[in-house]
Design an enzyme around this catalytic site. Structure first.
Site, PDB file in Angstrom:
ATOM      1  N   LYS A   1       0.833  -1.207   0.000  1.00 27.55           N
ATOM      2  CA  LYS A   1       0.000   0.000   0.000  1.00 27.55           C
ATOM      3  C   LYS A   1       0.861   1.249   0.000  1.00 27.55           C
ATOM      4  CE  LYS A   1      -2.822   0.559   3.514  1.00 27.55           C
ATOM      5  NZ  LYS A   1      -4.048   0.253   4.304  1.00 27.55           N
TER       6      LYS A   1
ATOM      7  N   GLU B   1      10.267  -5.725   3.585  1.00 23.04           N
ATOM      8  CA  GLU B   1      10.319  -7.093   3.079  1.00 23.04           C
ATOM      9  C   GLU B   1       9.966  -7.135   1.594  1.00 23.04           C
ATOM     10  OE1 GLU B   1       8.991  -6.336   5.994  1.00 23.04           O
ATOM     11  OE2 GLU B   1       9.367  -7.928   7.463  1.00 23.04           O
TER      12      GLU B   1
ATOM     13  N   GLY C   1      -4.777  -3.872   5.520  1.00 22.74           N
ATOM     14  CA  GLY C   1      -4.158  -5.026   4.872  1.00 22.74           C
ATOM     15  C   GLY C   1      -4.911  -6.320   5.141  1.00 22.74           C
ATOM     16  N   ARG C   2      -5.272  -6.553   6.389  1.00 24.51           N
ATOM     17  CA  ARG C   2      -5.928  -7.816   6.739  1.00 24.51           C
ATOM     18  C   ARG C   2      -7.368  -7.897   6.259  1.00 24.51           C
ATOM     19  NH1 ARG C   2      -4.433  -4.613  10.888  1.00 24.51           N
ATOM     20  NH2 ARG C   2      -5.974  -3.828  12.358  1.00 24.51           N
TER      21      ARG C   2
ATOM     22  N   GLU D   1      -4.484  -9.300  14.909  1.00 22.26           N
ATOM     23  CA  GLU D   1      -3.959  -7.969  14.602  1.00 22.26           C
ATOM     24  C   GLU D   1      -5.037  -6.905  14.793  1.00 22.26           C
ATOM     25  OE1 GLU D   1      -2.259  -7.248  10.639  1.00 22.26           O
ATOM     26  OE2 GLU D   1      -0.572  -6.266  11.616  1.00 22.26           O
TER      27      GLU D   1
ATOM     28  N   HIS E   1      -5.244 -35.798  14.908  1.00 18.91           N
ATOM     29  CA  HIS E   1      -4.072 -36.626  15.196  1.00 18.91           C
ATOM     30  C   HIS E   1      -2.927 -35.782  15.719  1.00 18.91           C
ATOM     31  CE1 HIS E   1      -5.584 -40.367  13.252  1.00 18.91           C
ATOM     32  NE2 HIS E   1      -6.393 -39.481  12.710  1.00 18.91           N
TER      33      HIS E   1
ATOM     34  N   LYS F   1       9.941  -2.628  14.180  1.00  9.13           N
ATOM     35  CA  LYS F   1      10.498  -2.038  12.947  1.00  9.13           C
ATOM     36  C   LYS F   1      11.579  -1.016  13.266  1.00  9.13           C
ATOM     37  CE  LYS F   1       6.293  -2.182  10.102  1.00  9.13           C
ATOM     38  NZ  LYS F   1       5.351  -1.367   9.318  1.00  9.13           N
TER      39      LYS F   1
END
Lengths: 526, 526
Positions: free
Chosen positions: A212, A218, A269-270, A356, A387, A502
């Protein structure tokens, strides 16, 4: 005029705390239990159903929850959000992800444009671009068709789109909608990008850079990784990359990209799977029609979230029950357990969406709250989880509320009959069995073989995982998280908790450290 | 003569509860914090280090933990286990997974054989078989080399081997040890097997059927799936399948398989990565030498677990600190956060290892315990997690202890420099930064930008993720879980909590249901 009040100041919450506890083992037993399963069931969109029979609620609890919904003004707050109020107060932003798939209320004008038009325009531009890639009007430098699409993004630009891609990959293959294979590069660990690049045909790959702000460390680092690989293969990066970004970012209108598609600050974002962030990769992978169906499912489910009657509003009811479990019953976690291999990464997406959004300690006025907020979310698909960690869920010392998801039919419809049942029937038998095992338990003279039961769950059922039902499923959880944020009186749409890491990481890279940070950095070779 | 007592009956535990709490923000600040990071650091095997500076302990707490270790007789209990006592009392079984990679004490004779010889014999048989597959002495029916190996198994037959395969895949490719691509089929959801089968070259694939009992429903169902696919391709299933099972299972010595390799009842599924269960697929994928190195790393770390001094025994110390966090500080979850893409599924394996072992409510004498046992375990690789659920970890209302893992070097050693640092340096800078951010926090006049800190973590550091360091890492967590089980006085080696679901699922498939179970079954189309 909405009252934004802390949960523990609401009269209805005080009443909720006083409601008698429900004995789940008892109410789920016998024919009364059967009736309960039939009754505590709400239709969702696209053939889904939300069943909350195995939750620790009864008609008295539901009445108290209804009062809480009213006093907390959940519907008014939702209306404020979709009508364009600044609900993300911390960042002074509107919250408009619903508008990427429909318009629930008034037209919203921001940044000088009608936002619904802005989002549909991007959707159309992506559809046209995807069609051109599919029909060969847009090709690589050698005039050959692209076969592969690679999304470069992290967090919301990765988890949601990746989970949705995995959820629809097999459906698309079965339904002749599979256009391009998709891959994802997210981690700054160089092994992530290296491994993906080594596994694909770079010359026929189209890369989507998603950020954005256009400044995510990253993502920009991984972009360089990809550009190097393209150059080493003798290819022009600008002919292999598109961007999804905000119109004001450095990535917009740059010659480095074949094209750019836009999002804005009003889509967290999410919450961005239904925006250009999910739109570009899903439209390229499966075609624009599949993406449109996905949006249609989300839009249909959004409309149910408008209902003021909590028994006709599955997201609101789910949110209220979750707050009851967290703030009255005191449960700290929730497990998401889809009995569908296609939903293998859906829990990872919900983990971000929920933790978040609602992992906050201050209310929307930046005052500390005195009650627990968002739970820890984790999960894996069933039957695999049975399991693995189900031992603790059944017999551990803490109770973990469970969210099951199950479909009558598989996606690929390729099955085998063993011992008189298909694999799909075995899968469905297992999820039905688990709900009852968790709720009712079983006595045994050996305490090690005893199941106390009383472990609450809900299940969302459906016919099949399709683009539409997936959209409805996603909308359900987005709206659940939103309503819970309203109840806790927190801002679910910022994420200040990611900032400090950050800042300190930058200091490490600049060798501007002392104390413990310096020693840790040295230990790690920096 | 060992005393098996409940945690809350131990004097040392009562003393531990009385030790003063450590102010993590304070002790991690300034030069004292730097000293602490240097001091609270224990060498592990294969160049790894366990650093617990950011845990809420000091020398007083450590002394109390040492006393607890002594009073709980952790070393004696471990010795009883590796010397072949029936430590898995519920199932009346020895617990011998350590012996798959070494012999820590006396020879153990069971079922009429020396068990160390039994395990090494299987390892050698697998190595010979894998060599023959690799050199073309064993081929498919058309005399062509196998290129792909597919493990069919669930739970411990899936999660551990899969996580180890992913952890070493890129290392092997870089180091010319990559022999065959591996895939995994686990879920009874037919979409799982269908999708894997559609993605591979069945004619050149070797399938490993893994089931100790030879009766696991999911695994037998998926075997039929695979056999159908082989037959449809005109191939003979018996020429494409091997079995890993117990010598007494129906799968042993059957003409349906090219060969069978054995495990026994003394290896729990979740502890079976170093047995034939991990051995077959890893030896085929990477060659027997790589698997041998993996065992060597695990064996070296096991030897450290023999130390009675907790400051020379990282697994025991980690276990003690975990119990302190769970039973004194009251934390319910633990997050596993490897800063390594290769370890992307390591948290899912630890989730099973830990939650299935220690998610228990009764002690080893089948008496209910009055204290919390195993925590909820979840995690994703960093830096991905930072952009997802770390918001809650930093600013949520509950504290979640953290287990970081980080390596100085990447596996593929393919990197790019952006803004004066490589991706690997950025990765390492981030994990260093996170530890300090969680521990020390940051004040701000805006409470929404305030980080309270006081959030404990430990980190395991190393040079690189290799077969040996991976083995050491696995051993560390296996032994940590074992020591915690000893402290809680529970049996970490059975899993009665998975039984009820199986029984009820069978009833659903037999249409032998009533009440709630019947209605759920109908809702799901059965």
């Amino acid at each position: 005029m909405i009252n934004w009040n802390n949960l523990d100041t609401l009269e209805a919450f005080k009443e909720l705390k006083e409601t008698p506890l429900v004995d789940l083992n008892k109410v789920m037993s016998g024919e009364a239990g059967a009736e309960r399963v039939k009754t505590y069931n709400i239709p969702m969109a696209e053939g889904l159903n939300y069943n909350f029979a195995a939750k620790k609620v009864d008609d008295t609890t539901l009445k108290a929850l209804e009062k809480l919904a009213t006093e907390a003004e959940l519907s008014n707050k939702f209306a404020a959000l979709y009508n364009g109020e600044v609900v993300n107060t911390g960042e002074n932003r509107l919250v408009l992800h619903h508008m990427t798939r429909g318009q629930l209320g008034e037209a919203v004008n921001a940044d000088g444009v009608d936002k619904r038009t802005f989002y549909t325009t991007q959707q159309k531009r992506i559809a046209e671009f995807a069609d051109k890639v599919h029909n060969g009007a847009i090709t690589n430098g050698a005039g050959e068709k692209f076969t592969t699409v690679v999304q470069i993004g992290i967090g919301g630009s990765d988890l949601g789109p990746r989970a949705m891609y995995i959820a629809l990959e097999n459906w698309a293959k079965k339904n002749n909608s599979f256009k391009m294979e998709a891959h994802f590069i997210s981690n700054v660990d160089p092994d992530d990008a290296s491994a993906v690049l080594a596994s694909i045909d770079v010359a026929h790959s189209l890369f989507i850079l998603v950020s954005k702000s256009g400044t995510t460390l990253e993502t920009l680092t991984n972009e360089s990784f990809v550009k190097n690989a393209l150059k080493e293969a003798g290819l022009d990066p600008a002919k292999h990359m598109i961007a999804v970004t905000s119109e004001t970012s450095p990535l917009a209108k740059s010659d480095d990209y074949l094209d750019a598609f836009y999002m804005d600050d009003y889509i967290g974002g999410r919450f961005s799977s239904t925006s250009s962030v999910g739109g570009a990769v899903l439209s390229l992978a499966f075609g624009p029609d599949v993406f449109a169906d996905f949006l249609e499912g989300a839009s249909a489910e959004d409309k149910l979230a408008l209902n003021k009657d909590i028994l006709k509003n599955p997201a609101m009811l789910d949110a209220l029950i979750g707050v009851y479990e967290r703030n009255v019953l005191g449960y700290e976690c929730t497990a998401v357990l889809p009995y569908s291999q296609g939903l293998s990464r859906f829990p990872a997406h919900l983990q971000q969406l929920d933790m978040e959004s609602n992992g906050k300690s201050v209310n929307r006025f930046n005052e500390p709250v005195n009650y627990p907020t968002g739970p820890v979310i984790f999960g894996e698909p069933g039957t695999n989880g049975q399991h693995s960690f189900y031992q603790l869920l059944h017999q551990g010392t803490n109770i973990v509320p469970l969210q099951f998801i199950g479909f009558k039919n598989s996606q690929l419809e390729n099955d085998v009959t063993i011992q008189d049942s298909t694999s799909q029937q075995k899968l469905c038998a297992n999820v039905a069995a688990q709900i009852v095992a968790f709720a009712c338990g079983k006595d045994d003279e050996n305490p090690n073989k005893t199941f106390k039961g009383g472990r609450p769950s809900s299940i969302i059922t459906g016919d099949k995982l399709t683009p539409k039902s997936l959209g409805a499923l996603l909308s359900h959880f987005e709206n659940k998280v939103m309503f819970q944020g309203f109840l806790w009186n927190i801002n679910s749409f910022d994420q200040e908790g990611v900032q400090l890491g950050k800042v300190l990481a930058k200091r490490v890279l600049a060798h501007d450290t002392d104390g413990a940070l310096k020693v840790y950095s040295q230990m790690l070779g920096i």
